[in-house]
Design a protein around this motif. Structure first.
Motif, PDB file in Angstrom:
ATOM      1  N   TYR A 197      44.391 -20.012 -30.984  1.00 42.66           N
ATOM      2  CA  TYR A 197      44.898 -18.437 -31.134  1.00 42.66           C
ATOM      3  C   TYR A 197      44.336 -17.459 -31.058  1.00 42.66           C
ATOM      4  N   SER A 198      44.969 -16.305 -30.687  1.00 46.37           N
ATOM      5  CA  SER A 198      44.517 -14.998 -30.413  1.00 46.37           C
ATOM      6  C   SER A 198      44.429 -15.499 -28.745  1.00 46.37           C
ATOM      7  N   PRO A 199      45.322 -15.678 -27.953  1.00 42.20           N
ATOM      8  CA  PRO A 199      45.240 -15.971 -26.066  1.00 42.20           C
ATOM      9  C   PRO A 199      44.383 -14.913 -26.343  1.00 42.20           C
ATOM     10  N   LEU A 200      44.514 -13.377 -26.449  1.00 42.08           N
ATOM     11  CA  LEU A 200      44.369 -12.573 -25.968  1.00 42.08           C
ATOM     12  C   LEU A 200      43.319 -11.338 -26.380  1.00 42.08           C
ATOM     13  N   ALA A 201      42.098 -12.963 -26.850  1.00 48.29           N
ATOM     14  CA  ALA A 201      41.286 -12.222 -27.452  1.00 48.29           C
ATOM     15  C   ALA A 201      41.847 -11.302 -28.436  1.00 48.29           C
ATOM     16  N   THR A 202      42.362 -11.084 -29.400  1.00 49.87           N
ATOM     17  CA  THR A 202      42.878  -9.806 -30.151  1.00 49.87           C
ATOM     18  C   THR A 202      42.977  -8.819 -29.028  1.00 49.87           C
ATOM     19  N   GLY A 203      43.350  -8.790 -28.479  1.00 44.08           N
ATOM     20  CA  GLY A 203      43.466  -7.721 -27.662  1.00 44.08           C
ATOM     21  C   GLY A 203      42.442  -7.177 -26.158  1.00 44.08           C
ATOM     22  N   LEU A 205      41.428  -9.059 -24.111  1.00 41.60           N
ATOM     23  CA  LEU A 205      41.584  -9.166 -22.214  1.00 41.60           C
ATOM     24  C   LEU A 205      42.187  -8.350 -21.739  1.00 41.60           C
ATOM     25  N   LEU A 206      42.921  -7.372 -22.725  1.00 37.99           N
ATOM     26  CA  LEU A 206      43.945  -6.890 -21.616  1.00 37.99           C
ATOM     27  C   LEU A 206      43.415  -5.797 -20.515  1.00 37.99           C
ATOM     28  N   GLU A 207      42.283  -5.059 -20.638  1.00 38.01           N
ATOM     29  CA  GLU A 207      41.819  -4.167 -19.687  1.00 38.01           C
ATOM     30  C   GLU A 207      40.934  -4.950 -18.946  1.00 38.01           C
ATOM     31  N   PRO A 239      50.411 -16.517 -29.357  1.00 41.77           N
ATOM     32  CA  PRO A 239      50.384 -15.532 -28.721  1.00 41.77           C
ATOM     33  C   PRO A 239      50.500 -14.125 -29.942  1.00 41.77           C
ATOM     34  N   LYS A 240      50.355 -13.163 -30.738  1.00 43.01           N
ATOM     35  CA  LYS A 240      50.961 -12.180 -31.714  1.00 43.01           C
ATOM     36  C   LYS A 240      51.231 -10.513 -30.908  1.00 43.01           C
ATOM     37  N   SER A 241      51.768 -10.228 -32.037  1.00 43.57           N
ATOM     38  CA  SER A 241      52.585  -8.917 -31.231  1.00 43.57           C
ATOM     39  C   SER A 241      53.759  -8.809 -31.828  1.00 43.57           C
ATOM     40  N   THR A 242      53.767  -6.859 -32.649  1.00 41.99           N
ATOM     41  CA  THR A 242      55.142  -6.209 -33.263  1.00 41.99           C
ATOM     42  C   THR A 242      55.530  -6.259 -32.279  1.00 41.99           C
ATOM     43  N   THR A 243      55.746  -5.995 -30.812  1.00 42.66           N
ATOM     44  CA  THR A 243      56.201  -4.947 -30.677  1.00 42.66           C
ATOM     45  C   THR A 243      57.289  -6.205 -29.651  1.00 42.66           C
ATOM     46  N   PRO A 244      58.399  -5.483 -29.985  1.00 38.98           N
ATOM     47  CA  PRO A 244      59.440  -6.940 -28.971  1.00 38.98           C
ATOM     48  C   PRO A 244      59.627  -6.232 -27.333  1.00 38.98           C
ATOM     49  N   SER A 245      59.145  -6.289 -27.555  1.00 37.14           N
ATOM     50  CA  SER A 245      59.246  -5.795 -25.495  1.00 37.14           C
ATOM     51  C   SER A 245      57.796  -6.547 -25.349  1.00 37.14           C
ATOM     52  N   ARG A 246      56.789  -6.273 -25.631  1.00 41.78           N
ATOM     53  CA  ARG A 246      55.848  -7.317 -25.768  1.00 41.78           C
ATOM     54  C   ARG A 246      55.648  -8.887 -26.401  1.00 41.78           C
ATOM     55  N   ILE A 247      56.862  -8.886 -27.198  1.00 38.57           N
ATOM     56  CA  ILE A 247      57.385 -10.172 -27.619  1.00 38.57           C
ATOM     57  C   ILE A 247      56.927 -11.100 -26.913  1.00 38.57           C
ATOM     58  N   ALA A 248      58.812 -10.444 -26.620  1.00 40.18           N
ATOM     59  CA  ALA A 248      59.428 -10.651 -25.348  1.00 40.18           C
ATOM     60  C   ALA A 248      58.965 -11.468 -23.727  1.00 40.18           C
ATOM     61  N   GLU A 249      57.806 -10.438 -23.534  1.00 36.02           N
ATOM     62  CA  GLU A 249      57.233 -10.739 -22.469  1.00 36.02           C
ATOM     63  C   GLU A 249      55.756 -11.678 -22.164  1.00 36.02           C
ATOM     64  N   ASN A 250      55.367 -11.552 -23.861  1.00 34.25           N
ATOM     65  CA  ASN A 250      54.456 -13.076 -24.115  1.00 34.25           C
ATOM     66  C   ASN A 250      55.193 -13.834 -23.712  1.00 34.25           C
ATOM     67  N   ALA A 251      56.885 -14.771 -23.618  1.00 32.65           N
ATOM     68  CA  ALA A 251      57.317 -16.019 -23.606  1.00 32.65           C
ATOM     69  C   ALA A 251      57.394 -16.475 -21.683  1.00 32.65           C
TER      70      ALA A 251
HETATM   71  P1  A2P Z   1      50.984  -5.399 -30.773  1.00 36.26           P
HETATM   72  O1  A2P Z   1      51.121  -6.158 -32.373  1.00 36.26           O
HETATM   73  O2  A2P Z   1      50.814  -3.658 -31.492  1.00 36.26           O
HETATM   74  O3  A2P Z   1      51.543  -5.732 -29.528  1.00 36.26           O
HETATM   75  P2  A2P Z   1      46.175 -11.897 -29.843  1.00 36.26           P
HETATM   76  O4  A2P Z   1      47.151 -12.673 -29.267  1.00 36.26           O
HETATM   77  O5  A2P Z   1      45.398 -12.623 -29.214  1.00 36.26           O
HETATM   78  O6  A2P Z   1      45.495 -12.185 -31.399  1.00 36.26           O
HETATM   79  O7  A2P Z   1      46.238 -10.903 -29.468  1.00 36.26           O
HETATM   80  C1  A2P Z   1      47.184  -9.510 -30.414  1.00 36.26           C
HETATM   81  C2  A2P Z   1      46.341  -8.118 -30.075  1.00 36.26           C
HETATM   82  O8  A2P Z   1      47.492  -8.014 -28.794  1.00 36.26           O
HETATM   83  C3  A2P Z   1      47.274  -7.405 -30.791  1.00 36.26           C
HETATM   84  O9  A2P Z   1      46.716  -6.140 -31.198  1.00 36.26           O
HETATM   85  C4  A2P Z   1      48.946  -6.637 -30.129  1.00 36.26           C
HETATM   86  O10 A2P Z   1      49.252  -5.703 -29.670  1.00 36.26           O
HETATM   87  C5  A2P Z   1      48.384  -6.682 -28.525  1.00 36.26           C
HETATM   88  N1  A2P Z   1      49.620  -7.426 -27.289  1.00 36.26           N
HETATM   89  C6  A2P Z   1      49.834  -8.645 -28.051  1.00 36.26           C
HETATM   90  N2  A2P Z   1      50.257  -9.177 -26.439  1.00 36.26           N
HETATM   91  C7  A2P Z   1      51.005  -7.837 -25.854  1.00 36.26           C
HETATM   92  C8  A2P Z   1      51.055  -7.650 -24.590  1.00 36.26           C
HETATM   93  N3  A2P Z   1      51.980  -8.174 -23.845  1.00 36.26           N
HETATM   94  N4  A2P Z   1      50.370  -6.640 -23.568  1.00 36.26           N
HETATM   95  C9  A2P Z   1      49.691  -4.987 -24.629  1.00 36.26           C
HETATM   96  N5  A2P Z   1      49.444  -6.218 -25.579  1.00 36.26           N
HETATM   97  C10 A2P Z   1      49.511  -7.005 -26.581  1.00 36.26           C
END
Ligand code: A2P
Length: 273
Positions: A197-203, A205-207, A239-251
């Motif tokens: 869980y938290s594969p993006l380190a809850t965000g 890692l993004l920067e 991965p977790k996201s509430t943004t549809p474009s990111r949900i698709a991107e993450n897959a």
């Molecule tokens: P949001 O839900 O507003 O899209 P993790 O999966 O490590 O818990 O990370 C989740 C966090 O990363 C959420 O804050 C989510 O924001 C954000 N996030 C998820 N996918 C992406 C993405 N593809 N690009 C940027 N931020 C993302």
């Protein structure tokens, strides 16, 4: 086969789709409903929730409304970390079953070895008591697999000392720089699926510039490299996201990281420490 629906196989032979949609911190109601629908529309076939997230009713409703046949969606939920008695576990499971209302659960997890307000406290006896209820639920077919979450090697060993079924999965916090090597190796040896869980380190890692530079070579985002990294390590990403474009991107992670790039990622320090 695409990573999204390619499956891992658990020790009991059950197949589990290779990327799960995490719903932690997505509030019940429209947010959880819409996000789960967006994930199913994007092709996810694995949804991860928990009693403690408070969103099971919306997640269940989204699954039922989606039109995706129930047997094509893998549903995980969790027994609250605070529950450490047999009666408590039976009650918690019945509540999850009622709220999700999707028939048998696919994977039921002990959310953590200790209550969240007492991290590290000793609940070995309680976890064994709860696990024996999990074994009953599994035998009765009310859940198709059982596992744990946030368990380290000591927690897993304590459970194994007095129970019959080896957990089918251990869901742990797992991302680049936080690869939980000892627990992961232990699970590997015992055929316990590791879910991250938290594969993006809850965000967090993004920067990261080093990850971004690697992603540029593949035309992929930081998030996609971070998620792909788990798959390269045989860890199931959630991965977790509430943004549809990111949900698709993450897959959209059907690419292969080179051995050299994996080595670079292996060497990155925990950016979230
Ligand atoms: P949001 O839900 O507003 O899209 P993790 O999966 O490590 O818990 O990370 C989740 C966090 O990363 C959420 O804050 C989510 O924001 C954000 N996030 C998820 N996918 C992406 C993405 N593809 N690009 C940027 N931020 C993302």
């Amino acid at each position: 086969m695409p990573a999204l629906i390619d499956t891992f196989t658990m020790s009991n032979g059950l197949h589990i789709p290779g990327i799960g949609f995490g719903t932690w911190q997505i509030p019940d109601g429209a947010a959880a409903y819409d996000a789960t629908r967006a994930a199913l529309d994007a092709g996810y076939r694995h949804i991860d929730t928990a009693r403690a997230y408070g969103n099971e009713a919306s997640v269940g409703r989204a699954i039922k409304d989606s039109g995706v046949p129930r047997d094509e969606v893998f549903v995980t939920t969790k027994c609250p970390a605070e529950v450490k008695t047999a009666d408590g576990a039976r009650h918690a499971f019945a509540e999850s079953e009622r709220l999700l209302d999707v028939g048998p659960i696919d994977l039921y997890l002990i959310h953590a070895p200790w209550p969240w307000n007492a991290i590290g406290s000793d609940h070995r006896a309680g976890n064994i008591e709860v696990w024996k209820v999990f074994e009953e639920l599994y035998d009765a077919g009310r859940t198709r697999s059982i596992g744990v979450s946030n368990f380290d090697v000591d927690d897993l060993e304590s459970l194994a000392a007095d129970t019959d079924v080896v957990p089918h999965a251990n869901q742990i916090r797992w991302f680049i720089g936080n690869t939980q090597d000892e627990t992961t190796a232990y699970c590997r040896e015992r055929d316990i699926l590791v879910e991250g869980y938290s594969p993006l380190a809850t965000g967090g890692l993004l920067e990261n510039e080093a990850i971004r530079a690697i992603g540029e070579r593949y035309g992929k985002s930081v998030a996609q490299v971070a998620i792909r990294y788990l798959l390269e390590k045989d860890v199931l990403p959630l991965p977790k996201s509430t943004t549809p474009s990111r949900i698709a991107e993450n897959a959209d992670v059907d690419f292969t990281l080179s051995a050299e790039d994996i080595a670079t990622l292996d060497a990155l320090e925990d950016t979230d420490a």
